[in-house]
Scaffold this motif. Structure first.
Motif, short mmCIF file in Angstrom:
data_model
loop_
_atom_site.label_atom_id
_atom_site.label_comp_id
_atom_site.label_asym_id
_atom_site.label_seq_id
_atom_site.Cartn_x
_atom_site.Cartn_y
_atom_site.Cartn_z
N HIS A 149 -5.69 1.23 4.89
CA HIS A 149 -4.44 1.49 5.60
C HIS A 149 -4.70 1.80 7.08
O HIS A 149 -3.93 1.37 7.95
CB HIS A 149 -3.70 2.65 4.93
CG HIS A 149 -2.32 2.88 5.48
ND1 HIS A 149 -2.05 3.79 6.47
CD2 HIS A 149 -1.13 2.28 5.18
CE1 HIS A 149 -0.77 3.77 6.75
NE2 HIS A 149 -0.19 2.87 5.99
N ARG A 150 -5.76 2.52 7.36
CA ARG A 150 -6.08 2.84 8.77
C ARG A 150 -6.42 1.57 9.54
O ARG A 150 -6.01 1.39 10.69
CB ARG A 150 -7.25 3.83 8.84
CG ARG A 150 -6.86 5.25 8.50
CD ARG A 150 -7.92 6.26 8.92
NE ARG A 150 -7.48 7.61 8.61
CZ ARG A 150 -6.67 8.32 9.39
NH1 ARG A 150 -6.21 7.81 10.51
NH2 ARG A 150 -6.32 9.55 9.05
N PHE A 173 2.71 9.96 9.98
CA PHE A 173 3.57 10.06 8.79
C PHE A 173 3.12 9.06 7.72
O PHE A 173 2.94 9.41 6.54
CB PHE A 173 5.02 9.79 9.18
CG PHE A 173 5.98 9.68 8.03
CD1 PHE A 173 6.53 10.80 7.45
CD2 PHE A 173 6.33 8.43 7.52
CE1 PHE A 173 7.42 10.70 6.38
CE2 PHE A 173 7.22 8.31 6.46
CZ PHE A 173 7.77 9.45 5.89
N HIS A 174 2.95 7.82 8.12
CA HIS A 174 2.59 6.79 7.16
C HIS A 174 1.14 6.95 6.66
O HIS A 174 0.84 6.66 5.50
CB HIS A 174 2.83 5.40 7.76
CG HIS A 174 4.29 5.11 7.94
ND1 HIS A 174 5.08 4.65 6.91
CD2 HIS A 174 5.12 5.26 9.01
CE1 HIS A 174 6.33 4.52 7.35
NE2 HIS A 174 6.38 4.87 8.61
N HIS A 175 0.26 7.43 7.54
CA HIS A 175 -1.10 7.76 7.10
C HIS A 175 -1.06 8.85 6.04
O HIS A 175 -1.79 8.79 5.05
CB HIS A 175 -1.95 8.25 8.29
CG HIS A 175 -2.48 7.17 9.15
ND1 HIS A 175 -3.06 6.02 8.66
CD2 HIS A 175 -2.56 7.07 10.51
CE1 HIS A 175 -3.45 5.26 9.66
NE2 HIS A 175 -3.16 5.86 10.78
N ALA A 176 -0.21 9.85 6.26
CA ALA A 176 -0.14 10.98 5.34
C ALA A 176 0.32 10.54 3.95
O ALA A 176 -0.17 11.06 2.94
CB ALA A 176 0.82 12.05 5.89
N LEU A 225 0.82 -1.21 0.00
CA LEU A 225 0.00 0.00 0.00
C LEU A 225 0.86 1.26 0.00
O LEU A 225 0.63 2.19 -0.79
CB LEU A 225 -0.92 0.02 1.23
CG LEU A 225 -2.17 -0.85 1.20
CD1 LEU A 225 -2.85 -0.84 2.56
CD2 LEU A 225 -3.13 -0.36 0.13
N GLU A 226 1.85 1.30 0.87
CA GLU A 226 2.64 2.52 1.01
C GLU A 226 3.57 2.74 -0.19
O GLU A 226 3.84 3.88 -0.57
CB GLU A 226 3.40 2.51 2.33
CG GLU A 226 2.45 2.59 3.53
CD GLU A 226 3.18 2.81 4.84
OE1 GLU A 226 4.28 3.38 4.84
OE2 GLU A 226 2.62 2.41 5.90
N ASN A 261 -7.13 8.53 -2.47
CA ASN A 261 -7.94 7.32 -2.72
C ASN A 261 -8.54 6.90 -1.39
O ASN A 261 -7.83 6.42 -0.50
CB ASN A 261 -7.05 6.22 -3.31
CG ASN A 261 -7.85 4.98 -3.69
OD1 ASN A 261 -8.62 4.45 -2.90
ND2 ASN A 261 -7.65 4.49 -4.91
N LYS A 262 -9.84 7.07 -1.24
CA LYS A 262 -10.50 6.82 0.04
C LYS A 262 -10.40 5.36 0.49
O LYS A 262 -10.25 5.08 1.68
CB LYS A 262 -11.98 7.24 -0.04
CG LYS A 262 -12.17 8.74 -0.20
CD LYS A 262 -13.65 9.09 -0.27
CE LYS A 262 -13.84 10.59 -0.45
NZ LYS A 262 -15.29 10.96 -0.57
N GLN A 263 -10.46 4.43 -0.46
CA GLN A 263 -10.39 3.02 -0.10
C GLN A 263 -8.97 2.63 0.33
O GLN A 263 -8.80 1.83 1.26
CB GLN A 263 -10.85 2.14 -1.27
CG GLN A 263 -12.30 2.34 -1.66
CD GLN A 263 -13.24 2.24 -0.45
OE1 GLN A 263 -13.16 1.30 0.34
NE2 GLN A 263 -14.12 3.22 -0.30
#
Length: 235
Positions: free
Chosen positions: A156-157, A139-142, A93-94, A149-151
């Motif tokens: 990720h959350r 940081f990683h959320h950002a 994902l990241e 991309n909302k999904q």
């Protein structure tokens, strides 16, 4: 003026217990294998056993606790294979998020990650592990949220919460705090200069390092984390 129904009050109490016990687990006040009873929790949190039981079954569904036949409850032991699979998904994902960020102009990527630049590059270094752990998650959320991309962001959350306890354990060591600052700064510089291959390599190494640390978790280290969490802090 309407008043909350009995059902709403019960749900609110169950939520209270759920978040209290979950926080105890995340802050290492409850460690994997620690046992407790519904009566103990009910007394400590000043609620009846009904919301306690509702909260505990919710925690069990999420993999944090398990019922022991005729012996109450216990915090579920770590499943290392499960955590490693989650780290693999996190890398996918990241890395996709970083590819997209590197495709942006430097001004756009700098704007999208302005808060991260301010904290990790410009602000004084923090030494408090708990604060750095929260900023690391941010940081990683950002990185992912910047894809818009909302999904991606939702997935990720959910993923972050599942491995949160492992990541916070990583920040009980001073060397890991120092390394995180260095690695985050390098990742941001690579993104801002559109160095995609460099950014992907740095990010992959950064997360893989945390993933490798999972296998080194011992009961002794968890007990150390509990003692650290219990030390009072001063402003």
């Amino acid at each position: 003026m309407s008043h909350p129904s009995n059902t709403q009050r019960r749900e609110a109490l169950a939520d209270k217990v759920y978040y209290a016990v979950k926080q105890d687990i995340f802050d290492f006040r409850l460690l994997p294998g620690d046992r407790f009873s519904e009566n103990e929790l009910a007394e400590r949190l000043n609620v009846s056993r009904t919301p306690v039981r509702q909260a505990l079954f919710r925690l069990a569904r999420e993999g944090y606790a398990e019922v022991i036949f005729r012996s109450g409850w216990q915090v579920k032991a770590f499943d290392f294979d499960y955590f490693e699979e989650l780290y693999d998904l996190r890398i996918l994902l990241e890395c996709e998020a970083v590819k997209r960020l590197c495709a942006l102009s430097p001004s756009r990527s700098s704007h999208a990650l302005a808060a991260e630049k301010a904290f990790w590059i410009e602000a004084p270094v923090l030494s408090t592990g708990q604060q750095v752990a929260l900023q690391d998650e941010a940081f990683h959320h950002a990185l992912v949220a910047a894809t818009e991309n909302k999904q991606f962001t939702l997935l990720h959350r959910e993923l972050t919460e599942k491995i949160s306890i492992i990541r916070r354990l990583d920040f009980t060591r001073d060397d890991r705090i120092t390394a995180t600052y260095q690695q985050h700064r390098a990742i941001l510089h690579a993104i801002f200069h559109q160095q995609s291959e460099q950014a992907l390599s740095l990010l992959t190494d950064h997360i893989t390092e945390s993933k490798a640390a999972v296998r080194n978790i011992t009961l002794h280290r968890l007990q150390q984390a509990r003692r650290t969490a219990q030390v009072p802090t001063t402003d």
